[in-house]
Design an enzyme around this catalytic site. Structure first.
Site, short mmCIF file in Angstrom:
data_model
loop_
_atom_site.label_atom_id
_atom_site.label_comp_id
_atom_site.label_asym_id
_atom_site.label_seq_id
_atom_site.Cartn_x
_atom_site.Cartn_y
_atom_site.Cartn_z
N LYS A 99 0.92 -1.17 0.01
CA LYS A 99 -0.01 0.12 0.03
C LYS A 99 0.95 1.19 -0.22
O LYS A 99 1.70 1.47 1.00
CB LYS A 99 -0.81 -0.01 1.36
CG LYS A 99 -1.81 1.30 1.15
CD LYS A 99 -2.68 1.38 2.61
CE LYS A 99 -3.37 2.49 2.63
NZ LYS A 99 -3.83 3.06 3.76
N GLY A 160 -8.00 9.45 9.43
CA GLY A 160 -8.30 9.57 10.89
C GLY A 160 -9.30 10.67 11.12
O GLY A 160 -9.54 10.62 12.40
N GLY A 187 -11.03 8.24 6.26
CA GLY A 187 -12.21 8.99 6.50
C GLY A 187 -13.54 8.43 6.82
O GLY A 187 -14.19 9.11 7.36
N ASN A 208 -9.73 1.76 9.63
CA ASN A 208 -8.89 1.43 10.73
C ASN A 208 -9.13 2.28 11.91
O ASN A 208 -9.72 1.77 13.09
CB ASN A 208 -7.40 2.14 10.48
CG ASN A 208 -6.48 1.69 11.49
OD1 ASN A 208 -5.02 1.90 11.47
ND2 ASN A 208 -6.94 1.11 12.62
N THR A 209 -9.31 3.78 11.88
CA THR A 209 -9.58 4.57 13.10
C THR A 209 -10.72 4.41 13.74
O THR A 209 -11.08 4.10 14.87
CB THR A 209 -9.28 5.95 12.95
OG1 THR A 209 -8.05 6.21 12.40
CG2 THR A 209 -9.83 6.88 13.90
#
EC number: 2.8.1.10
Length: 259
Positions: A99, A160, A187, A208-209
């Site tokens: 990535k 994030g 996002g 993720n976040t």
């Protein structure tokens, strides 16, 4: 539901997840398993070359053979740094999958389009399977596709931020034009936003976040899994058209004409 194909590899899940920001390795692993993701990213900056087998977080992923580990170049600021990081990752993790992230601005972490394209061209030449994180720019995404990128990964909002699909209109164009999978990256802050991306026709989303900082990351990972599945099923089922006027689902004509 159709499976996802990237660079000749089949993925049963269209939810990719990250490993950062979790309170512990145990919690990260539990959330990843709950998500049923088959593509999990890890930042290269936390990989210690020569001691990968001692890294608890990485070992938590690699002990599940059904999961593809996707190293990312988060933290690099130029194509030159990205290429160096990629070669180190290939040596340490024995993978050509990458990535690609190039973001020189530490405040907003927005990807550098010029350096990303340069890095993609060289990394593809070196045999990497490149999944570049980019601005939601349809022209740039076409250039990356032509350079050999295995996917394009346009952002929905800054990394994030949990702000959702702020770039949705550009994402629509990218999806319409792309001949490689489109993965919405960055996002996405709620399962409903992931479902919306999938309904639009995105091939996958990376989260993720929103999972890691939730009060219950394992339940949130499950919620994202279900949302992605629902959104993709809705896309494949073909959503009804949007109308400016009302249209009765059960017209009264026959009822009113009864004698």
């Amino acid at each position: 539901m159709e499976t996802l194909q990237i660079a000749g590899k089949t993925f049963e899940s269209r939810l990719f997840v990250g490993t950062g920001k979790f309170a512990s390795s145990d919690l990260m692993e539990a959330a990843v398993l709950a998500s049923q993701s088959r593509m999990v990213t890890v930042a290269l900056k936390r990989v210690e070359i020569g001691r990968v087998e001692e890294d608890d977080m990485i070992s938590r992923i690699t002990r599940h053979p059904e999961i593809t580990l996707l190293p990312n170049t988060s933290g690099v600021r130029s194509a030159k740094e990205a290429i160096l990081a990629a070669e180190l990752a290939r040596e340490a993790l024995q993978t050509n999958w990458l990535k690609l992230e190039v973001h020189p601005d530490p405040r907003y972490l927005l990807p550098d389009p010029i350096e990303t394209l340069r890095a993609t061209e060289e990394l593809v030449r070196r045999g990497f399977i490149v999944l570049p994180y980019v601005q939601a720019d349809p022209v740039l995404c076409k250039h990356l596709e032509e350079a050999g990128a295995a996917t394009v990964m346009p952002l929905g909002a800054p990394i994030g931020s949990n702000r959702g699909l702020k770039t949705r209109e550009m994402i629509r164009i990218i999806i319409e034009q792309s001949r490689v999978p489109v993965v919405i990256d960055a996002g996405i802050g709620a399962p409903s936003q992931a479902a919306e991306a999938m309904e639009m026709g995105a091939d996958a989303v990376l989260v993720n976040t929103a999972i890691a900082v939730a009060e219950d990351p394992v339940s949130m990972a499950t919620a994202f899994r279900l949302a992605v599945e629902a959104g993709r099923m809705a896309f494949e089922a073909k959503l009804g058209s949007v109308r400016s006027e009302a249209e009765a689902s059960s017209p009264f004509t026959s009822f009113l004409n009864l004698k």
